[in-house]
Design a protein around this motif. Structure first.
Motif, PDB file in Angstrom:
ATOM      1  N   PRO A 228      38.213  36.132  33.463  1.00 30.91           N
ATOM      2  CA  PRO A 228      38.268  36.529  34.868  1.00 30.91           C
ATOM      3  C   PRO A 228      37.177  35.825  35.666  1.00 30.91           C
ATOM      4  O   PRO A 228      36.266  35.213  35.087  1.00 30.91           O
ATOM      5  CB  PRO A 228      38.035  38.042  34.813  1.00 30.91           C
ATOM      6  CG  PRO A 228      37.292  38.267  33.544  1.00 30.91           C
ATOM      7  CD  PRO A 228      37.786  37.231  32.585  1.00 30.91           C
ATOM      8  N   PRO A 229      37.216  35.901  36.990  1.00 29.20           N
ATOM      9  CA  PRO A 229      36.188  35.255  37.813  1.00 29.20           C
ATOM     10  C   PRO A 229      34.794  35.779  37.478  1.00 29.20           C
ATOM     11  O   PRO A 229      34.621  36.919  37.038  1.00 29.20           O
ATOM     12  CB  PRO A 229      36.597  35.630  39.242  1.00 29.20           C
ATOM     13  CG  PRO A 229      38.048  35.972  39.155  1.00 29.20           C
ATOM     14  CD  PRO A 229      38.254  36.563  37.803  1.00 29.20           C
ATOM     15  N   VAL A 230      33.791  34.941  37.705  1.00 26.47           N
ATOM     16  CA  VAL A 230      32.421  35.315  37.386  1.00 26.47           C
ATOM     17  C   VAL A 230      31.984  36.537  38.183  1.00 26.47           C
ATOM     18  O   VAL A 230      31.179  37.351  37.710  1.00 26.47           O
ATOM     19  CB  VAL A 230      31.468  34.122  37.620  1.00 26.47           C
ATOM     20  CG1 VAL A 230      31.359  33.794  39.106  1.00 26.47           C
ATOM     21  CG2 VAL A 230      30.097  34.402  37.037  1.00 26.47           C
ATOM     22  N   THR A 231      32.517  36.705  39.386  1.00 31.01           N
ATOM     23  CA  THR A 231      32.170  37.885  40.180  1.00 31.01           C
ATOM     24  C   THR A 231      32.647  39.163  39.494  1.00 31.01           C
ATOM     25  O   THR A 231      31.971  40.195  39.536  1.00 31.01           O
ATOM     26  CB  THR A 231      32.790  37.787  41.581  1.00 31.01           C
ATOM     27  OG1 THR A 231      34.200  37.508  41.455  1.00 31.01           O
ATOM     28  CG2 THR A 231      32.136  36.675  42.388  1.00 31.01           C
ATOM     29  N   TYR A 232      33.809  39.078  38.855  1.00 26.96           N
ATOM     30  CA  TYR A 232      34.334  40.235  38.128  1.00 26.96           C
ATOM     31  C   TYR A 232      33.472  40.530  36.902  1.00 26.96           C
ATOM     32  O   TYR A 232      33.140  41.686  36.616  1.00 26.96           O
ATOM     33  CB  TYR A 232      35.777  39.978  37.705  1.00 26.96           C
ATOM     34  CG  TYR A 232      36.414  41.153  36.997  1.00 26.96           C
ATOM     35  CD1 TYR A 232      37.163  42.084  37.695  1.00 26.96           C
ATOM     36  CD2 TYR A 232      36.243  41.341  35.624  1.00 26.96           C
ATOM     37  CE1 TYR A 232      37.736  43.176  37.053  1.00 26.96           C
ATOM     38  CE2 TYR A 232      36.799  42.425  34.972  1.00 26.96           C
ATOM     39  CZ  TYR A 232      37.551  43.340  35.694  1.00 26.96           C
ATOM     40  OH  TYR A 232      38.098  44.422  35.057  1.00 26.96           O
ATOM     41  N   ILE A 233      33.111  39.484  36.160  1.00 27.74           N
ATOM     42  CA  ILE A 233      32.305  39.674  34.953  1.00 27.74           C
ATOM     43  C   ILE A 233      30.948  40.262  35.310  1.00 27.74           C
ATOM     44  O   ILE A 233      30.450  41.175  34.637  1.00 27.74           O
ATOM     45  CB  ILE A 233      32.144  38.339  34.203  1.00 27.74           C
ATOM     46  CG1 ILE A 233      33.512  37.830  33.732  1.00 27.74           C
ATOM     47  CG2 ILE A 233      31.201  38.494  33.019  1.00 27.74           C
ATOM     48  CD1 ILE A 233      33.470  36.454  33.098  1.00 27.74           C
TER      49      ILE A 233
END
Length: 469
Positions: free
Chosen positions: A39-44
């Motif tokens: 998933p996107p780094v913002t999600y992680i």
């Protein structure tokens, strides 16, 4: 947590991945991300922070561990789960969770949020079981040195005094001080230069050390460096009087209550290891209510020594020191039993079952000319299930018959038929003593087909049950 390796290592890994892929079709768990795609780094970043705060871990620590272990990746460029290079087991996913003894391998390999949550829970467990640093304030980053060490294995190879060692925790502290940018161009975490302890203080065996200075704060109270807004904190006191008794197929752990510190007691955590008293290899087997003073471990257990520790945790996540270990071995019957002989001695807190002495927490008593004793010491050997109805103050025994008894009442029902517990003595009735339900021994034994003999000289009561197969 071993060094990350992205190439195929074994037929076992290939088979596991193939099995997972065959079972998991459709979108992944993170924002509908397809399986095999990170998933996107913002999600992680958000998932790591949420899991960290859920387990009272400063998020910068969990974020740095995840980066050290996997580079914040659950999957590699080919869509395969990132796994470690251990040849006997797998280190799985973003948090490199070791597969040994786990039944959730498939989910750890496919679900990044679950993998992160598992890592945060493990780190929280390491905090609880490693020696304290300073005042054990969870928001002081320096106090996490031992817990970070233990995440990778609380062994000598990570000891800062070991030449050429792995020194995992020192690598994490160094990583926390760096500014690492994500694919969105933003720092993965705000850099913070945590002060490591002097290696001269980290002696063997590792024990309590003062908090290294200067201190740095995490985000458990909002903001990365807010200072400690609640002043000097006091964790819960250690539980006392830890004891264990081996029973038939189970182990009973008892302790005296802890007292709260700055925050209300939340629960007691029970840890168990098998074969050796190594708390770093202990597993969490129970989290009890805050007013509990005992726990029954039903396993499944083997005929081998077990070691138990108990610690108290408050609502802020501060914990007492682990109390223990206490060693105990359950009574495991490995061959068919055709006859059960129980010998109780009045005022002696033990029962001898087929020649094996089993401790009792309350001794049999003589009341109104009849022997009464805690229900489980007669119900369990007779093969009956015990149910308790607090509203009706009723005990139900389910076995070859259904027996119902009420506290303070001299009558019972047997398969729905009203009977007197003791026709010759209407004063005989169940009662509660010291939190234990005490039942008349003769009535219970004879109702379920056992013979009972009282010997007045040694003051013993012998119950014999011939079991049918």
């Amino acid at each position: 947590m071993s060094k990350m390796c992205l190439s195929n290592r074994s037929i076992v890994l290939v088979l596991i991945v193939a099995m997972v892929l065959s079972l998991c079709v459709g979108p992944g768990t993170a924002l509908g991300t397809p399986l095999g795609v990170n998933p996107p780094v913002t999600y992680i970043r958000a998932s790591l922070k949420a899991a960290a705060l859920r387990y009272n871990v400063p998020s910068v620590i969990l974020m740095a561990i995840a980066y050290q272990e996997s580079g914040w990746r659950q999957f590699d460029a080919n869509g395969n789960t990132v796994t470690g290079s251990d040849t006997t087991s797998l280190d799985i996913g973003i948090m490199q969770i070791n597969s040994s003894g786990r039944t959730d391998v498939a989910r750890l390999m496919t679900d990044i949020d679950y993998n992160i949550d598992t890592g945060a829970k493990m780190l929280d467990g390491k905090w609880k079981l490693t020696p304290g640093i300073g005042d054990r304030d969870r928001n002081v980053l320096e106090n996490w040195y031992y817990a970070i060490w233990a995440y990778n294995g609380f062994s000598s190879t990570n000891n800062p005094n070991t030449p050429g060692g792995r020194h995992f925790q020192d690598s994490i502290l160094a990583l926390m001080a760096r500014q690492v940018l994500g694919s969105d161009g933003q720092p993965l975490w705000p850099p913070v230069a945590v002060t490591p302890p002097s290696p001269a203080l980290v002696v063997s065996p590792v024990g309590w050390i003062p908090t290294p200075q200067p201190v740095h704060y995490g985000d458990l109270y909002g903001g990365f460096n807010p200072g400690n807004p609640v002043g000097v904190l006091q964790g819960p006191a250690d539980p006392g009087a830890l004891a264990a008794a081996g029973e038939i197929g189970q182990v009973r752990i008892t302790w005296s209550p802890s007292t709260a510190g700055s925050y209300t007691v939340l629960r007691y955590d029970i840890y168990r290891s098998q074969g050796a008293p190594d708390i770093q290899k202990a597993e969490l087997v129970a989290e009890t209510k805050p007013d509990a003073t005992q726990f029954v471990d039903i396993g499944p257990l083997q005929r081998t020594p077990y070691y138990y520790w108990v610690l108290c945790e408050d609502i802020r996540g501060d914990v007492s020191n682990p109390v223990g270990p206490v060693e105990v071995q359950p009574i495991i019957m490995t061959s068919p039993i055709t006859k059960i002989i129980l010998v109780f001695t009045l005022d002696k807190p033990a029962v001898v079952m087929n020649g094996v002495t089993i401790p009792m927490d309350t001794a049999p008593e003589l009341e109104n000319g009849r022997t009464i004793l805690p229900i489980r010491y007669i119900a369990t050997p007779l093969g009956t299930q015990v149910l308790w109805d607090s509203k009706e103050q009723k005990v139900t025994l389910l076995g070859s018959k259904k027996v119902e008894l009420w506290i303070g009442k001299p009558k019972a029902t047997v398969d729905g038929i009203d009977v007197l517990i003791d026709p010759a003595n209407p004063m005989v009735a169940p009662r509660i003593s010291g939190g234990r339900t005490m039942l008349p021994l003769r009535f219970i034994s004879e109702t379920f087909g056992a013979e009972i003999v009282y010997d007045p000289l040694p003051r013993t009561v012998t119950v014999t049950l011939n079991k049918t197969t």
